[in-house]
Write a protein that holds these residues in place. Structure first.
Motif, mmCIF file in Angstrom:
data_model
loop_
_atom_site.group_PDB
_atom_site.id
_atom_site.type_symbol
_atom_site.label_atom_id
_atom_site.label_comp_id
_atom_site.label_asym_id
_atom_site.label_seq_id
_atom_site.Cartn_x
_atom_site.Cartn_y
_atom_site.Cartn_z
ATOM 1 N N GLN A 4 1.174 -1.000 -0.088
ATOM 2 C CA GLN A 4 0.059 0.144 -0.131
ATOM 3 C C GLN A 4 0.682 1.537 0.256
ATOM 4 N N SER A 5 0.766 2.104 -0.883
ATOM 5 C CA SER A 5 1.356 3.740 -0.821
ATOM 6 C C SER A 5 1.118 4.173 0.997
ATOM 7 N N VAL A 6 0.026 4.269 1.202
ATOM 8 C CA VAL A 6 -0.682 4.461 2.550
ATOM 9 C C VAL A 6 -1.527 3.493 3.842
ATOM 10 N N TYR A 7 -0.262 3.390 4.287
ATOM 11 C CA TYR A 7 -1.193 2.867 6.062
ATOM 12 C C TYR A 7 -1.883 3.974 7.206
ATOM 13 N N ASN A 8 -3.304 2.609 7.789
ATOM 14 C CA ASN A 8 -3.423 3.590 8.232
ATOM 15 C C ASN A 8 -3.631 2.492 9.528
ATOM 16 N N PHE A 9 -2.806 2.677 10.718
ATOM 17 C CA PHE A 9 -3.671 2.061 12.334
ATOM 18 C C PHE A 9 -3.876 2.871 13.409
ATOM 19 N N CYS A 10 -4.391 2.509 14.151
ATOM 20 C CA CYS A 10 -4.512 3.010 15.565
ATOM 21 C C CYS A 10 -3.914 2.369 16.449
ATOM 22 N N LEU A 11 -3.618 3.682 17.566
ATOM 23 C CA LEU A 11 -2.715 3.433 19.008
ATOM 24 C C LEU A 11 -3.758 3.725 19.502
ATOM 25 N N TYR A 12 -3.364 2.869 20.966
ATOM 26 C CA TYR A 12 -4.290 3.228 21.730
ATOM 27 C C TYR A 12 -3.334 4.035 22.884
ATOM 28 N N ARG A 13 -3.540 5.147 24.094
ATOM 29 C CA ARG A 13 -2.455 6.452 24.134
ATOM 30 C C ARG A 13 -1.749 5.649 25.081
ATOM 31 N N TYR A 14 -2.249 4.429 26.052
ATOM 32 C CA TYR A 14 -1.986 4.301 27.520
ATOM 33 C C TYR A 14 -1.628 2.814 27.031
ATOM 34 N N ALA A 15 -0.838 2.282 25.926
ATOM 35 C CA ALA A 15 -0.143 1.155 25.673
ATOM 36 C C ALA A 15 0.869 0.881 26.077
ATOM 37 N N ASP A 16 1.150 -0.439 26.881
ATOM 38 C CA ASP A 16 2.775 -0.310 26.935
ATOM 39 C C ASP A 16 3.657 -0.645 26.293
ATOM 40 N N PRO A 17 5.085 0.145 26.432
ATOM 41 C CA PRO A 17 5.266 0.173 25.699
ATOM 42 C C PRO A 17 6.340 -1.266 25.124
ATOM 43 N N GLY A 18 6.507 -1.490 24.114
ATOM 44 C CA GLY A 18 7.181 -2.764 23.552
ATOM 45 C C GLY A 18 5.621 -3.121 22.462
ATOM 46 N N THR B 81 3.535 5.730 3.027
ATOM 47 C CA THR B 81 3.325 6.632 4.486
ATOM 48 C C THR B 81 2.805 6.621 5.425
ATOM 49 N N VAL B 82 2.847 6.173 6.478
ATOM 50 C CA VAL B 82 1.913 5.246 7.609
ATOM 51 C C VAL B 82 1.465 6.468 8.556
ATOM 52 N N TYR B 83 -0.015 6.839 8.990
ATOM 53 C CA TYR B 83 -0.319 7.168 9.689
ATOM 54 C C TYR B 83 -1.464 6.355 10.831
ATOM 55 N N ILE B 84 -0.851 7.164 12.238
ATOM 56 C CA ILE B 84 -0.734 6.288 13.416
ATOM 57 C C ILE B 84 -1.936 6.835 14.027
ATOM 58 N N ALA B 85 -3.440 6.666 14.180
ATOM 59 C CA ALA B 85 -3.694 7.813 15.239
ATOM 60 C C ALA B 85 -3.757 6.994 16.626
ATOM 61 N N ILE B 86 -3.318 8.199 17.615
ATOM 62 C CA ILE B 86 -3.796 8.398 19.143
ATOM 63 C C ILE B 86 -5.165 7.801 19.576
ATOM 64 N N GLU B 87 -5.572 6.915 20.230
ATOM 65 C CA GLU B 87 -6.892 7.245 20.531
ATOM 66 C C GLU B 87 -7.059 6.902 22.102
ATOM 67 N N ASP B 88 -7.790 7.578 23.046
ATOM 68 C CA ASP B 88 -7.833 8.046 23.993
ATOM 69 C C ASP B 88 -8.862 6.579 24.724
ATOM 70 N N VAL B 89 -9.362 5.626 23.788
ATOM 71 C CA VAL B 89 -10.332 4.827 24.288
ATOM 72 C C VAL B 89 -10.325 3.682 23.606
ATOM 73 N N MET C 199 -8.794 -1.854 29.440
ATOM 74 C CA MET C 199 -7.653 -0.693 29.989
ATOM 75 C C MET C 199 -8.573 -1.100 31.009
ATOM 76 N N PRO C 200 -7.477 -1.687 31.741
ATOM 77 C CA PRO C 200 -7.195 -2.012 33.485
ATOM 78 C C PRO C 200 -6.432 -0.156 33.475
ATOM 79 N N VAL D 56 -16.035 6.227 27.951
ATOM 80 C CA VAL D 56 -14.944 6.708 29.105
ATOM 81 C C VAL D 56 -15.005 8.417 29.737
ATOM 82 N N ASP D 57 -14.735 9.044 31.112
ATOM 83 C CA ASP D 57 -14.491 9.714 31.126
ATOM 84 C C ASP D 57 -12.804 10.524 30.609
#
Length: 306
Positions: free
Chosen positions: A137-151, A225-233, A256-257, A281-282
């Motif tokens: 793909q010329s463009v990739y889209n991913f989502c990332l939970y903001r409070y995910a653990d490194p690794g 090009t890779v876009y990673i959207a950061i989600e709070d939930v 989301m512990p 989520v609040d």
């Protein structure tokens, strides 16, 4: 740096001072040298000016680059030239047959001390590299939970190269240098992307330009090009569903512990028998004093047949 002291007189701005006079002498180290790649390749009938390999040479004490680099004075070396930047390229058309191997030495000379280091160079004539690596793909889209653990593995990209020769089709994936997203994301040579650090609250999107660079001659490159959207939930993806002739019970595992959620929504789509579940989520409370973990059952509700 070597420092020596001797007794004597030092005149400074018209004042005569008696004491120690310090003499500074520079201590040079030895030349560290590398040649990459080894062996290198150049394609058949390549013209002058084709880059072949890179020689790196520097003082192993000060780190100062050594710019005095010379090639051995033999016939094989006459097909090439090297600049003070260490880039070796063809000096004239390559008229040797396929699979011929040029072999010679390259020398790096420390100007002040005349310290010399040398490395062997081997350049094989290969078939011309025809195709660059191409990402799926010329463009990739991913989502990332903001409070995910490194690794955490965020996702991966992949590419292919249509060249039939293995040395032309082999490639490695790199991130383009100098990108701010690399503070939070590590890109592995396989194309896998791993979370390194938690992005700040002000960051809602990470962008990366990735390169797939092959090892052929000439070296060819593909990009994506890779876009990673950061989600709070982070929405749940693990459920259990129990039904009787009167009601339905849905259980879900909190993804989301430690997060303080305020409720949930469930929608059942009868047409394709799918269920949509989302958490509320609040946003002002990234953590909870009473972490929500394990399985959480919903209140039993009347069962309706699709």
């Amino acid at each position: 740096m070597l420092m020596r002291a001797r007794k004597g007189m030092l005149t400074l701005l018209g004042l005569v001072l008696t004491g120690l006079v310090l003499t500074l002498e520079t201590c040079e180290g030895k030349v560290y040298m590398s040649v990459s790649p080894y062996p290198a390749r150049v394609y058949e009938n390549a013209p002058a000016g084709v880059q072949v390999l890179t020689v790196k040479a520097y003082d192993n004490v000060t780190g100062t680059p050594v710019t005095s680099i010379e090639l051995e004075k033999i016939s094989d070396a006459e097909y090439f030239r090297i600049g003070s930047d260490g880039i070796l390229e063809t000096a004239k058309k390559i008229d040797k047959p396929l699979r011929y191997r040029f072999q010679f030495f390259v020398f790096a000379i420390m100007p002040a001390s005349f310290e010399v280091e040398y490395k062997h160079v081997m350049v094989e004539i290969s078939s011309k590299n025809m195709y660059p690596p191409t990402f799926s793909q010329s463009v990739y889209n991913f989502c990332l939970y903001r409070y995910a653990d490194p690794g955490l593995v965020i996702g991966s990209v992949n590419a292919t190269d249509l060249d039939t020769d293995q040395f032309n089709s082999h490639f490695v994936i790199y991130p383009q240098g100098g990108q701010s997203a690399l503070s939070y994301v590590q890109v592995r040579s396989s194309g896998e992307m791993v979370l390194n650090a938690t992005p700040p609250q002000s960051q809602s999107l990470l962008q990366l330009v990735l390169l797939a660079i092959d090892s052929g001659s000439p070296r060819l490159t593909g990009n994506a090009t890779v876009y990673i959207a950061i989600e709070d939930v982070k929405q749940p993806d693990t459920f259990c569903l129990a039904t009787t002739d009167k009601d339905t019970t849905l259980c879900w595992k909190n993804p989301m512990p430690g997060r303080n959620f305020t409720g949930f929504q469930v929608q059942v789509h009868n047409q394709n028998l799918t269920l949509t579940f989302s958490l509320l989520v609040d946003p002002t409370s990234p953590s909870s004093a009473s972490p929500a973990t394990g399985w959480w059952p919903m209140k039993a509700t009347p069962f309706e047949s699709p």
